[in-house]
Write a protein that holds these residues in place. Structure first.
Motif, PDB file in Angstrom:
ATOM      1  N   VAL A 100       0.824  -1.233   0.186  1.00 44.99           N
ATOM      2  CA  VAL A 100      -0.072   0.019   0.043  1.00 44.99           C
ATOM      3  C   VAL A 100       0.965   1.214   0.066  1.00 44.99           C
ATOM      4  O   VAL A 100       1.873   1.350   0.502  1.00 44.99           O
ATOM      5  N   ILE A 101       0.471   2.260  -0.611  1.00 44.06           N
ATOM      6  CA  ILE A 101       0.892   3.594  -0.502  1.00 44.06           C
ATOM      7  C   ILE A 101      -0.257   4.488   0.163  1.00 44.06           C
ATOM      8  O   ILE A 101      -1.372   4.619  -0.211  1.00 44.06           O
ATOM      9  N   ASP A 102       0.004   4.818   1.206  1.00 44.84           N
ATOM     10  CA  ASP A 102      -0.818   5.441   2.115  1.00 44.84           C
ATOM     11  C   ASP A 102      -0.775   7.170   1.887  1.00 44.84           C
ATOM     12  O   ASP A 102       0.167   7.788   2.345  1.00 44.84           O
ATOM     13  N   ILE A 103      -1.770   7.901   1.271  1.00 40.22           N
ATOM     14  CA  ILE A 103      -1.579   9.228   0.924  1.00 40.22           C
ATOM     15  C   ILE A 103      -2.249  10.134   2.232  1.00 40.22           C
ATOM     16  O   ILE A 103      -2.215  11.396   1.773  1.00 40.22           O
ATOM     17  N   HIS A 104      -2.541   9.434   3.056  1.00 37.14           N
ATOM     18  CA  HIS A 104      -3.444  10.397   4.157  1.00 37.14           C
ATOM     19  C   HIS A 104      -2.950   9.802   5.391  1.00 37.14           C
ATOM     20  O   HIS A 104      -3.309   8.772   6.027  1.00 37.14           O
ATOM     21  N   SER A 105      -1.953  10.772   6.267  1.00 35.49           N
ATOM     22  CA  SER A 105      -1.626  10.286   7.650  1.00 35.49           C
ATOM     23  C   SER A 105      -0.904  11.531   8.454  1.00 35.49           C
ATOM     24  O   SER A 105      -0.177  12.294   7.883  1.00 35.49           O
ATOM     25  N   HIS A 106      -1.136  11.457   9.580  1.00 39.63           N
ATOM     26  CA  HIS A 106      -0.938  12.467  10.455  1.00 39.63           C
ATOM     27  C   HIS A 106       0.336  12.127  11.415  1.00 39.63           C
ATOM     28  O   HIS A 106       0.430  11.739  12.576  1.00 39.63           O
TER      29      HIS A 106
ATOM     30  N   ASN B 298       0.115  18.271   3.036  1.00 35.59           N
ATOM     31  CA  ASN B 298      -0.751  18.910   3.976  1.00 35.59           C
ATOM     32  C   ASN B 298      -2.162  18.290   3.853  1.00 35.59           C
ATOM     33  O   ASN B 298      -2.515  18.068   2.634  1.00 35.59           O
ATOM     34  N   GLU B 299      -3.102  18.220   4.863  1.00 36.15           N
ATOM     35  CA  GLU B 299      -4.609  18.077   4.580  1.00 36.15           C
ATOM     36  C   GLU B 299      -4.993  19.277   4.931  1.00 36.15           C
ATOM     37  O   GLU B 299      -5.176  20.150   5.888  1.00 36.15           O
ATOM     38  N   LEU B 300      -5.654  19.933   3.820  1.00 38.87           N
ATOM     39  CA  LEU B 300      -6.039  21.416   3.560  1.00 38.87           C
ATOM     40  C   LEU B 300      -7.533  21.815   3.973  1.00 38.87           C
ATOM     41  O   LEU B 300      -8.357  21.210   3.330  1.00 38.87           O
ATOM     42  N   MET B 301      -7.706  22.516   4.840  1.00 43.19           N
ATOM     43  CA  MET B 301      -9.001  22.894   5.266  1.00 43.19           C
ATOM     44  C   MET B 301      -9.311  23.816   4.107  1.00 43.19           C
ATOM     45  O   MET B 301      -8.769  24.949   3.946  1.00 43.19           O
ATOM     46  N   ASP B 302     -10.711  23.738   3.590  1.00 44.95           N
ATOM     47  CA  ASP B 302     -11.157  24.635   2.493  1.00 44.95           C
ATOM     48  C   ASP B 302     -11.240  26.033   2.980  1.00 44.95           C
ATOM     49  O   ASP B 302     -11.726  26.185   4.136  1.00 44.95           O
ATOM     50  N   SER B 303     -10.895  26.896   2.051  1.00 48.69           N
ATOM     51  CA  SER B 303     -10.776  28.271   2.511  1.00 48.69           C
ATOM     52  C   SER B 303     -10.609  29.155   1.265  1.00 48.69           C
ATOM     53  O   SER B 303     -10.034  28.977   0.259  1.00 48.69           O
ATOM     54  N   HIS B 304     -11.311  30.364   1.198  1.00 48.15           N
ATOM     55  CA  HIS B 304     -11.215  31.363   0.223  1.00 48.15           C
ATOM     56  C   HIS B 304      -9.704  31.731  -0.169  1.00 48.15           C
ATOM     57  O   HIS B 304      -9.353  32.047  -1.411  1.00 48.15           O
ATOM     58  N   SER B 305      -8.754  31.859   0.960  1.00 50.23           N
ATOM     59  CA  SER B 305      -7.455  32.418   0.748  1.00 50.23           C
ATOM     60  C   SER B 305      -6.478  31.191   0.342  1.00 50.23           C
ATOM     61  O   SER B 305      -5.441  31.214   0.580  1.00 50.23           O
ATOM     62  N   LEU B 306      -6.974  29.908   0.260  1.00 51.29           N
ATOM     63  CA  LEU B 306      -5.912  28.770   0.286  1.00 51.29           C
ATOM     64  C   LEU B 306      -5.017  28.645  -0.744  1.00 51.29           C
ATOM     65  O   LEU B 306      -3.917  28.130  -0.632  1.00 51.29           O
ATOM     66  N   CYS B 307      -5.549  29.081  -2.051  1.00 53.09           N
ATOM     67  CA  CYS B 307      -4.662  29.140  -3.136  1.00 53.09           C
ATOM     68  C   CYS B 307      -3.447  30.053  -3.026  1.00 53.09           C
ATOM     69  O   CYS B 307      -2.431  29.682  -3.261  1.00 53.09           O
ATOM     70  N   GLU B 308      -3.763  31.081  -2.381  1.00 54.98           N
ATOM     71  CA  GLU B 308      -2.690  32.159  -2.083  1.00 54.98           C
ATOM     72  C   GLU B 308      -1.749  31.469  -0.983  1.00 54.98           C
ATOM     73  O   GLU B 308      -0.477  31.777  -1.140  1.00 54.98           O
ATOM     74  N   GLU B 309      -2.388  30.894  -0.189  1.00 57.66           N
ATOM     75  CA  GLU B 309      -1.273  30.038   0.845  1.00 57.66           C
ATOM     76  C   GLU B 309      -0.398  29.332   0.324  1.00 57.66           C
ATOM     77  O   GLU B 309       0.749  29.149   0.604  1.00 57.66           O
ATOM     78  N   LEU B 310      -1.088  28.333  -0.582  1.00 60.31           N
ATOM     79  CA  LEU B 310      -0.317  27.363  -1.483  1.00 60.31           C
ATOM     80  C   LEU B 310       0.851  28.146  -2.269  1.00 60.31           C
ATOM     81  O   LEU B 310       1.986  27.511  -2.268  1.00 60.31           O
ATOM     82  N   GLU B 311       0.355  29.145  -3.055  1.00 58.25           N
ATOM     83  CA  GLU B 311       1.486  29.863  -3.834  1.00 58.25           C
ATOM     84  C   GLU B 311       2.642  30.572  -2.944  1.00 58.25           C
ATOM     85  O   GLU B 311       3.854  30.594  -3.477  1.00 58.25           O
ATOM     86  N   ALA B 312       2.126  30.906  -1.702  1.00 64.57           N
ATOM     87  CA  ALA B 312       3.293  31.319  -0.888  1.00 64.57           C
ATOM     88  C   ALA B 312       4.225  30.436  -0.133  1.00 64.57           C
ATOM     89  O   ALA B 312       5.004  30.893   0.476  1.00 64.57           O
ATOM     90  N   GLY B 313       3.848  29.115  -0.390  1.00 59.24           N
ATOM     91  CA  GLY B 313       4.492  28.207   0.157  1.00 59.24           C
ATOM     92  C   GLY B 313       4.290  27.736   1.551  1.00 59.24           C
ATOM     93  O   GLY B 313       4.887  26.991   2.327  1.00 59.24           O
ATOM     94  N   LYS B 314       3.283  28.342   2.169  1.00 54.94           N
ATOM     95  CA  LYS B 314       2.817  28.199   3.832  1.00 54.94           C
ATOM     96  C   LYS B 314       2.074  26.864   3.692  1.00 54.94           C
ATOM     97  O   LYS B 314       2.237  26.253   4.749  1.00 54.94           O
ATOM     98  N   ALA B 315       1.357  26.717   2.595  1.00 59.37           N
ATOM     99  CA  ALA B 315       0.465  25.228   2.843  1.00 59.37           C
ATOM    100  C   ALA B 315       1.163  24.542   1.480  1.00 59.37           C
ATOM    101  O   ALA B 315       2.028  25.024   0.652  1.00 59.37           O
TER     102      ALA B 315
ATOM    103  N   ALA C  43       2.720  12.125   4.360  1.00 58.56           N
ATOM    104  CA  ALA C  43       2.592  12.561   5.761  1.00 58.56           C
ATOM    105  C   ALA C  43       1.749  14.079   5.477  1.00 58.56           C
ATOM    106  O   ALA C  43       2.025  14.891   4.732  1.00 58.56           O
ATOM    107  N   THR C  44       0.473  14.071   6.083  1.00 55.18           N
ATOM    108  CA  THR C  44      -0.232  15.144   5.564  1.00 55.18           C
ATOM    109  C   THR C  44      -0.972  15.901   6.920  1.00 55.18           C
ATOM    110  O   THR C  44      -2.106  15.873   7.195  1.00 55.18           O
ATOM    111  N   PRO C  45      -0.061  16.535   7.548  1.00 57.35           N
ATOM    112  CA  PRO C  45      -0.496  17.643   8.814  1.00 57.35           C
ATOM    113  C   PRO C  45      -1.820  18.505   8.163  1.00 57.35           C
ATOM    114  O   PRO C  45      -1.612  18.863   7.042  1.00 57.35           O
ATOM    115  N   HIS C  46      -2.428  18.796   9.333  1.00 57.52           N
ATOM    116  CA  HIS C  46      -3.540  19.618   9.032  1.00 57.52           C
ATOM    117  C   HIS C  46      -3.075  21.032   8.850  1.00 57.52           C
ATOM    118  O   HIS C  46      -2.165  21.540   9.362  1.00 57.52           O
TER     119      HIS C  46
END
Length: 257
Positions: A20-26, A98-115, A58-61
């Motif tokens: 198995v390859i586990d794509i969701h783990s904390h 990361n396991e990303l919680m939906d947000s309107h600013s999520l794309c910006e956070e990804l592009e900034a490298g924070k998420a 590994a997908t921390p919140h």
């Protein structure tokens, strides 16, 4: 007689081990509500390997409210987890996301490298509030796609709007979204209604990934082998291989499924 039967069952079980390859783990310690420390992480890694898991993403919140650690804050911990995995076996690999919680600013956070995307690729593991409505979910997923991301819906069975409408699940898959379900849900750990929904989408081959969503060594262990075997028995070995190995390989190769 009891001992003989158990030995026989264990022998059969070993022969049926599914890799198995586990794509969701904390599994990264001290960064979210998952592993509390490196000792727990070591135990989780040992169990994961025993369960046939050969690769972990590994997908921390991550939430855009600033309450979760940014990617640069836990990379040192991630490197230590990789070292511990290699001690168990040289081929035991851990990637970061990361396991990303939906947000309107999520794309910006990804592009900034924070998420983080999954393993630094195009795929994103996206979660929603359990009470999210179908319209909000659909628009959020479309927004991610418009920014060039390939969304994987984390533990899809948790959302009431999806459980109550198989048509929504079919629509999201037709849009190009991917469905991840938790191994425990297949075994009924999250209730019969959730299990029933998972059975329906598995039977229609709407599931793309099976993950552990492991958090600890008690209630949410990195256990997956029994769930994978159950899927294989009911829906076929070929489909099982697709959702536990082949699709994750496509993800890690930056290829669309």
């Amino acid at each position: 007689m009891w001992l003989f039967r158990n030995i026989l069952e264990m022998t059969v079980w070993k022969k049926k081990m599914i890799e198995v390859i586990d794509i969701h783990s904390h599994i990264i310690p001290g960064v979210d509500d998952g592993s509390k420390d490196m000792n727990m992480t070591r135990d989780m890694l040992r169990l994961a390997w025993k369960e046939g898991i050969r690769v972990i993403v590994a997908t921390p919140h991550y939430k855009c409210d600033g309450m979760c650690k940014k990617s640069f804050e836990f990379r040192e911990y991630y490197e230590k987890v990789c070292q511990e995995a290699r001690k168990i076996h040289p081929d035991f690999a851990v990637f970061l996301g990361n396991e990303l919680m939906d947000s309107h600013s999520l794309c910006e956070e990804l592009e900034a490298g924070k998420a983080l995307t999954m393993a630094g690729l195009n795929y994103v593991l996206l979660e929603f509030a359990p009470s999210v409505d179908a319209c909000t979910m659909k628009h959020s997923l479309q927004r991610m796609q418009m920014h060039g991301y390939w969304p994987v819906i984390a533990h899809a069975e948790r959302y009431e709007c999806m459980r109550s409408s198989l048509e929504l699940t079919e629509t999201l898959v037709a849009m190009g979204c991917y469905i991840q379900v938790n191994a425990g849900s297949i075994m009924g750990k999250n209730g019969f209604r959730v299990k029933g929904y998972v059975k329906k989408i598995l039977s229609r081959e709407l599931v793309h990934f099976l993950g552990t969503d492991a958090h600890d060594m008690e209630k949410r262990k990195p256990e997956i082998q029994r769930s994978a075997a159950c899927i294989s028995d009911r829906y076929g070995a070929e489909y099982t291989a697709r959702i536990v190995w082949e699709n994750p390989c496509q993800l890690l190769a930056r290829k669309k499924i």
